[in-house]
Design a protein around this motif. Sequence first.
Motif, PDB file in Angstrom:
ATOM      1  N   VAL A  39       0.834  -1.202   0.000  1.00  0.00           N
ATOM      2  CA  VAL A  39       0.000   0.000   0.000  1.00  0.00           C
ATOM      3  C   VAL A  39       0.871   1.255   0.000  1.00  0.00           C
ATOM      4  CG1 VAL A  39      -1.685   1.314   1.339  1.00  0.00           C
ATOM      5  CG2 VAL A  39      -1.924  -1.169   1.134  1.00  0.00           C
ATOM      6  N   ALA A  40       1.920   1.259   0.816  1.00  0.00           N
ATOM      7  CA  ALA A  40       2.822   2.414   0.867  1.00  0.00           C
ATOM      8  C   ALA A  40       3.539   2.606  -0.467  1.00  0.00           C
ATOM      9  CB  ALA A  40       3.835   2.236   1.992  1.00  0.00           C
ATOM     10  N   LEU A  41       3.885   1.495  -1.119  1.00  0.00           N
ATOM     11  CA  LEU A  41       4.541   1.570  -2.420  1.00  0.00           C
ATOM     12  C   LEU A  41       3.648   2.282  -3.435  1.00  0.00           C
ATOM     13  CD1 LEU A  41       6.916   0.705  -4.282  1.00  0.00           C
ATOM     14  CD2 LEU A  41       5.622  -1.386  -4.743  1.00  0.00           C
ATOM     15  N   ILE A  42       2.379   1.907  -3.467  1.00  0.00           N
ATOM     16  CA  ILE A  42       1.454   2.550  -4.398  1.00  0.00           C
ATOM     17  C   ILE A  42       1.267   4.020  -4.041  1.00  0.00           C
ATOM     18  CG2 ILE A  42      -0.937   2.569  -5.209  1.00  0.00           C
ATOM     19  CD1 ILE A  42      -0.924  -0.486  -4.899  1.00  0.00           C
ATOM     20  N   ALA A  43       1.225   4.319  -2.732  1.00  0.00           N
ATOM     21  CA  ALA A  43       1.091   5.718  -2.313  1.00  0.00           C
ATOM     22  C   ALA A  43       2.276   6.555  -2.786  1.00  0.00           C
ATOM     23  CB  ALA A  43       0.965   5.794  -0.791  1.00  0.00           C
ATOM     24  N   LEU A  44       3.486   6.010  -2.672  1.00  0.00           N
ATOM     25  CA  LEU A  44       4.666   6.739  -3.133  1.00  0.00           C
ATOM     26  C   LEU A  44       4.686   6.873  -4.651  1.00  0.00           C
ATOM     27  CD1 LEU A  44       7.357   5.262  -0.708  1.00  0.00           C
ATOM     28  CD2 LEU A  44       6.379   7.566  -0.686  1.00  0.00           C
ATOM     29  N   ARG A  45       4.155   5.860  -5.345  1.00  0.00           N
ATOM     30  CA  ARG A  45       4.022   5.982  -6.796  1.00  0.00           C
ATOM     31  C   ARG A  45       3.087   7.132  -7.151  1.00  0.00           C
ATOM     32  NH1 ARG A  45       7.010   4.693 -10.695  1.00  0.00           N
ATOM     33  NH2 ARG A  45       5.216   4.367 -12.049  1.00  0.00           N
ATOM     34  N   LEU A  46       2.060   7.337  -6.350  1.00  0.00           N
ATOM     35  CA  LEU A  46       1.144   8.439  -6.598  1.00  0.00           C
ATOM     36  C   LEU A  46       1.842   9.786  -6.420  1.00  0.00           C
ATOM     37  CD1 LEU A  46      -2.089   7.101  -4.840  1.00  0.00           C
ATOM     38  CD2 LEU A  46      -1.620   7.215  -7.295  1.00  0.00           C
ATOM     39  N   VAL A  47       2.705   9.887  -5.412  1.00  0.00           N
ATOM     40  CA  VAL A  47       3.459  11.133  -5.215  1.00  0.00           C
ATOM     41  C   VAL A  47       4.400  11.360  -6.395  1.00  0.00           C
ATOM     42  CG1 VAL A  47       5.117  12.338  -3.748  1.00  0.00           C
ATOM     43  CG2 VAL A  47       3.302  10.968  -2.713  1.00  0.00           C
ATOM     44  N   GLN A  48       5.057  10.285  -6.856  1.00  0.00           N
ATOM     45  CA  GLN A  48       5.905  10.411  -8.043  1.00  0.00           C
ATOM     46  C   GLN A  48       5.097  10.906  -9.238  1.00  0.00           C
ATOM     47  OE1 GLN A  48       7.647   6.428  -8.420  1.00  0.00           O
ATOM     48  NE2 GLN A  48       9.616   7.276  -7.810  1.00  0.00           N
ATOM     49  N   GLY A  49       3.902  10.357  -9.395  1.00  0.00           N
ATOM     50  CA  GLY A  49       3.055  10.768 -10.508  1.00  0.00           C
ATOM     51  C   GLY A  49       2.646  12.228 -10.425  1.00  0.00           C
ATOM     52  N   LEU A  50       2.330  12.699  -9.211  1.00  0.00           N
ATOM     53  CA  LEU A  50       2.025  14.122  -9.031  1.00  0.00           C
ATOM     54  C   LEU A  50       3.188  14.985  -9.492  1.00  0.00           C
ATOM     55  CD1 LEU A  50       0.270  14.187  -5.539  1.00  0.00           C
ATOM     56  CD2 LEU A  50      -0.749  14.898  -7.714  1.00  0.00           C
TER      57      LEU A  50
END
Length: 456
Positions: free
Chosen positions: A128-139
């Motif tokens: 879950v944290a991995l996907i959350a960090l991917r979202l920050v990268q995407g932003l």
Amino acid sequence: MTSTPTLAVSETDRPGITPGTARRVAIASFVGTSLESYDFYLYAYFAAFFVGPLFFAPLGAFGQVLTAFLAIAAGFVIRPVGAVILGHLGDRIGRRPVLLMTILLMGISTGLVGLLPTYAAAGWFGGVALIALRLVQGLSLGGEWGGSILLATEYANPKRRGFYAALPQLGSPVGSILSAVVFIVLTLTMSPADIASWGWRIPFLTAFPLLLVSLYLRWSIDETPVFRKLVETGRRDRFPVLDVFTKAPVAFVIAIGAAVLGIGSYSLMNTYMVDYGTAVLGFKFQDLLVATTIGGLLQLVTIPLFGLWAAKIGSARVVAIGAIGTLIVAFPMYFLLQSASFGVLVGSMIIGGILPTLSWAGLGGLMSDLFPGPIRYSALSVAYSVAALVTSFVPALTFVFGQAVHNAWWHPGIVLAVMSVITLVAAWAAARRRPIVDEGTTDAQTVEAVEASAAA
């Protein structure tokens, strides 16, 4: 086909901006984009081989791979949101401060991936944290590409706009090369067990020192002359993102289509092919990384050359030529790959990388030519992010398609051909549009010279 060069400011409105200044800014833009791409593409290689077993083990072999690829898509799903927010800020408060924000978000989120616990250590928390960090990268990436293109082109001599627009595009292959080299070094110096246990963290932790380098480079750059002119004349739009859809809806659609091949082919060749090449074709993981790196190294030479070509014949023409070439080689390339020969693999990565690179190299110039200065950051960021979102599903969709047709040799060729046709149509439409001259440009002779040069 006619060209559509855009003039940001004429030579008479560019006091103190020498060719040396333009080159320095373009290089700084390229270096920053390279480090952002390195951070982002680390996960692409990581996902193809390590993410599933480390973070999504209970899902089984198929579920692990699919979830790893969908986690790639997560970083792209959020990009339009980042593009809207950061694009708005880029058109309101300036290009420079937004680019400082993007590199800060990317560096911190990438470094934190290297600190995540695996499923064996903390259950689903790590995934879950991995996907959350991917979202920050995407932003972060939502505002990165458009800002980098504008930083380079809004300082450039109008006659060399196509060339300077191509330089930030070097960031993608450089980031890919650096991330591939890191994983190659890991495979040569560590056992598979050590890599799976702790070695995979090393590439992500390098993001922290690289963040400091990127921040220094971006801090040393002044605001672009185009934005300064917008501030002086009071021409900043209050809601630039909304104005993209009201003032340039057709250009927005064209920009999305033009970006499909340049972005999507990269996802297909550098992410899907890593899994497909090892699981189906029988290549070694290290061989695939080496082949990808060789293709990326050639792009370091070809992208500037294609940029010079774009400055001469027009960015839209270069994008169209790349799409036509890719369409021609799509099926023969994947047919030959069935031989599982390393030489054929390298050749395919070179040909399958260089031809779409034509479309990639000309993309920044083509998209900059479509929009006026007051909405350009928002327009480029949102259009590029929408294209990136659509193509982010290429690895997952190609994987599912391959399973449905029992991995028939032609299934990746279908995907590549469809993307080529979409970009070809968009490039044709872009080439038929007239130049956009920004507010504050007064040198009509410069406008005519650019049009005549590109139409030659």
